[in-house]
Design a protein around this motif. Structure first.
Motif, short mmCIF file in Angstrom:
data_model
loop_
_atom_site.label_atom_id
_atom_site.label_comp_id
_atom_site.label_asym_id
_atom_site.label_seq_id
_atom_site.Cartn_x
_atom_site.Cartn_y
_atom_site.Cartn_z
N HIS A 1 -5.96 -4.82 3.54
CA HIS A 1 -5.54 -6.10 2.97
C HIS A 1 -4.07 -6.11 2.55
N VAL A 2 -3.32 -5.06 2.82
CA VAL A 2 -1.95 -5.01 2.32
C VAL A 2 -1.00 -5.79 3.24
N ASP A 3 0.13 -6.20 2.66
CA ASP A 3 1.17 -6.89 3.41
C ASP A 3 2.24 -5.93 3.93
N LEU A 4 2.31 -4.74 3.31
CA LEU A 4 3.29 -3.73 3.70
C LEU A 4 2.74 -2.37 3.31
N TYR A 5 3.06 -1.35 4.11
CA TYR A 5 2.55 0.00 3.83
C TYR A 5 3.72 0.98 3.75
N HIS A 6 3.70 1.85 2.72
CA HIS A 6 4.71 2.89 2.56
C HIS A 6 4.02 4.25 2.68
N GLY A 7 4.32 4.96 3.78
CA GLY A 7 3.67 6.23 4.04
C GLY A 7 4.59 7.43 3.86
N PHE A 8 3.99 8.60 3.65
CA PHE A 8 4.73 9.85 3.46
C PHE A 8 4.28 10.92 4.46
N LYS A 9 3.42 10.55 5.40
CA LYS A 9 2.91 11.50 6.39
C LYS A 9 3.37 11.05 7.78
N SER A 10 3.07 11.87 8.75
CA SER A 10 3.54 11.60 10.12
C SER A 10 2.56 10.74 10.91
N SER A 11 1.79 9.90 10.22
CA SER A 11 0.86 9.00 10.92
C SER A 11 0.57 7.81 10.02
N VAL B 1 5.78 3.20 -11.73
CA VAL B 1 7.19 2.88 -11.93
C VAL B 1 7.52 1.54 -11.28
N LEU B 2 7.04 1.33 -10.06
CA LEU B 2 7.29 0.06 -9.37
C LEU B 2 6.67 -1.11 -10.12
N ALA B 3 5.45 -0.91 -10.64
CA ALA B 3 4.79 -1.98 -11.39
C ALA B 3 5.56 -2.33 -12.66
N HIS B 4 6.23 -1.35 -13.24
CA HIS B 4 7.01 -1.60 -14.46
C HIS B 4 8.28 -2.39 -14.15
N TYR B 5 8.99 -1.99 -13.09
CA TYR B 5 10.30 -2.60 -12.81
C TYR B 5 10.20 -3.80 -11.86
N ALA B 6 9.11 -3.90 -11.10
CA ALA B 6 8.95 -5.05 -10.19
C ALA B 6 7.50 -5.53 -10.25
N PRO B 7 7.09 -6.09 -11.40
CA PRO B 7 5.68 -6.46 -11.59
C PRO B 7 5.24 -7.66 -10.76
N GLU B 8 6.19 -8.32 -10.07
CA GLU B 8 5.81 -9.48 -9.26
C GLU B 8 5.03 -9.08 -8.01
N HIS B 9 5.01 -7.78 -7.68
CA HIS B 9 4.26 -7.29 -6.52
C HIS B 9 3.04 -6.50 -6.98
N GLU B 10 2.07 -6.36 -6.08
CA GLU B 10 0.88 -5.56 -6.36
C GLU B 10 0.96 -4.27 -5.56
N TYR B 11 0.57 -3.15 -6.20
CA TYR B 11 0.69 -1.83 -5.57
C TYR B 11 -0.68 -1.18 -5.47
N VAL B 12 -1.02 -0.76 -4.25
CA VAL B 12 -2.34 -0.23 -3.95
C VAL B 12 -2.23 1.23 -3.55
N VAL B 13 -2.96 2.11 -4.24
CA VAL B 13 -2.95 3.53 -3.91
C VAL B 13 -4.30 3.97 -3.35
N ASP B 14 -5.27 3.07 -3.32
CA ASP B 14 -6.61 3.35 -2.80
C ASP B 14 -6.65 3.04 -1.31
N GLY C 1 0.83 -1.20 0.00
CA GLY C 1 0.00 0.00 0.00
C GLY C 1 0.86 1.25 0.00
N LEU C 2 0.50 2.22 -0.84
CA LEU C 2 1.23 3.48 -0.93
C LEU C 2 0.33 4.63 -0.47
N ASP C 3 0.88 5.48 0.36
CA ASP C 3 0.15 6.64 0.88
C ASP C 3 -0.45 7.45 -0.26
N THR C 4 -1.68 7.91 -0.07
CA THR C 4 -2.36 8.65 -1.13
C THR C 4 -2.01 10.13 -1.17
#
Length: 328
Positions: free
Chosen positions: A42-52, A23-36, A4-7
């Motif tokens: 349901h995500v296995d890992l979360y990448h955030g850009f905010k302080s929470s 970009v990630l889907a192009h270079y590493a298509p073996e993973h699924e990327y969620v922006v919603d 999951g990627l922070d919106t």
């Protein structure tokens, strides 16, 4: 792995997460990327850009990666109220200590996070952010001449790009134009504002209006050509101004020597630019003269820019992020 990627990352607003996901889907298509945000539970890992962290990520104790876009609340405390600083400090410290990995954009920022927020340095990684998509190819000579004629550009000019308002210090460059005898004009790109009208009146009053051009409506596709036609790029936002690394990365890619303010944009340019205090008029004038005329310095900067630009390639950023994701 479902990631999951922070919106809502801070820069560029509203587009970064989707660009990163593509970009990630192009270079590493073996993973699924969620922006919603609705699917974060349901995500296995979360990448955030905010302080929470989202509540669903926090409650499930999902491994998380947190990017800290800037440390302005630490570096420029005078720009914030005491309550704002305390609130930001509390949120960041809590989120970053819970994060599995922390990402920042420079080694000095990494040290600062470790020392001032007491974050374990072993879990802080330095990764450059993506800027804009890489152009398909450099503009041809015909395209360069087309853009020059389209905007009636001078042969030699200092390029300024961004919001035309006082905190971006366009006036410091125009004042240097008045004080110095260097043979170049100034091209200011940005939407017409009351401040751009003031700057034009300022130039007229000092008899340099013939050397100052304003581009109020720039076609985005013309931007790469504009950076290659310019002689110098000047970008002088104050610490409290809304500033983007995107034009800095464009200048890096074009090999265009830069004069920058020593604020957050310095983390993108590194040692590939000259830095000034916009309020120190002598520094601005001397740096612009040097950037325009000193050929050995220009060649040194262009070589540094070439190496620095590689850090912002889509492949380099995607590879580094996937390494971090898969290590958790």
């Amino acid at each position: 792995m479902k990631i999951g990627l922070d919106t809502a990352p801070a820069t560029p607003r509203g587009t970064y997460s989707q660009h990163l996901a593509n970009v990630l889907a192009h270079y590493a298509p073996e993973h699924e990327y969620v922006v919603d945000g609705k699917d974060y539970r349901h995500v296995d890992l979360y990448h955030g850009f905010k302080s929470s962290l989202p509540l669903s990520v926090h409650l499930r104790r999902v491994p998380s990666v947190m990017t800290v876009p800037n440390l302005n609340f630490l570096r420029y405390p005078h720009l914030y109220t005491f309550a704002e600083r305390l609130f930001a400090l509390k949120l960041y410290r809590r989120a970053l200590r819970r994060a599995s990995r922390v990402i920042t954009v420079s080694a000095p920022a990494r040290e600062e996070l470790s020392e001032r927020l007491r974050i374990d340095p072993s879990k802080i990684e330095v990764v450059m952010p993506l800027a804009v998509p890489v152009p398909r190819a450099d503009p041809s000579q015909a395209e360069l001449e087309y853009v020059r004629r389209k905007y009636v550009l001078p042969e030699r000019f200092i390029l300024m790009l961004g919001t035309v308002e006082p905190r971006h210090n366009h006036q410091a460059v125009l004042t240097a134009l008045v004080d110095a005898a260097f043979p170049a004009g100034v091209v200011v790109c940005g939407r017409r504002t009351a401040w751009s009208d003031y700057l034009l009146d300022y130039a007229r009053a000092r008899h340099v209006a013939a050397r100052v051009d304003f581009i109020y409506e720039l076609t985005p596709a013309d931007l790469p050509a504009l950076f290659r036609l310019a002689r110098v790029f000047a970008y002088l936002p104050d610490a409290d101004a809304e500033a983007s690394i995107v034009p800095v990365v464009e200048a890096l890619r074009a090999g265009l020597p830069m004069v920058l303010s020593d604020t957050q944009v310095s983390e993108a340019a590194g040692n590939a630019a000259a830095y000034v205090r916009p309020e120190a008029q002598g520094e601005v004038r001397a740096a612009l003269e040097n950037a325009l005329e000193d050929e050995p310095w220009r060649r040194t900067m262009q070589e540094r820019e070439r190496r620095r630009a590689e850090l912002f390639s889509e492949y380099a950023v995607a590879e580094r992020l996937v390494q971090i994701y898969t290590s958790l």
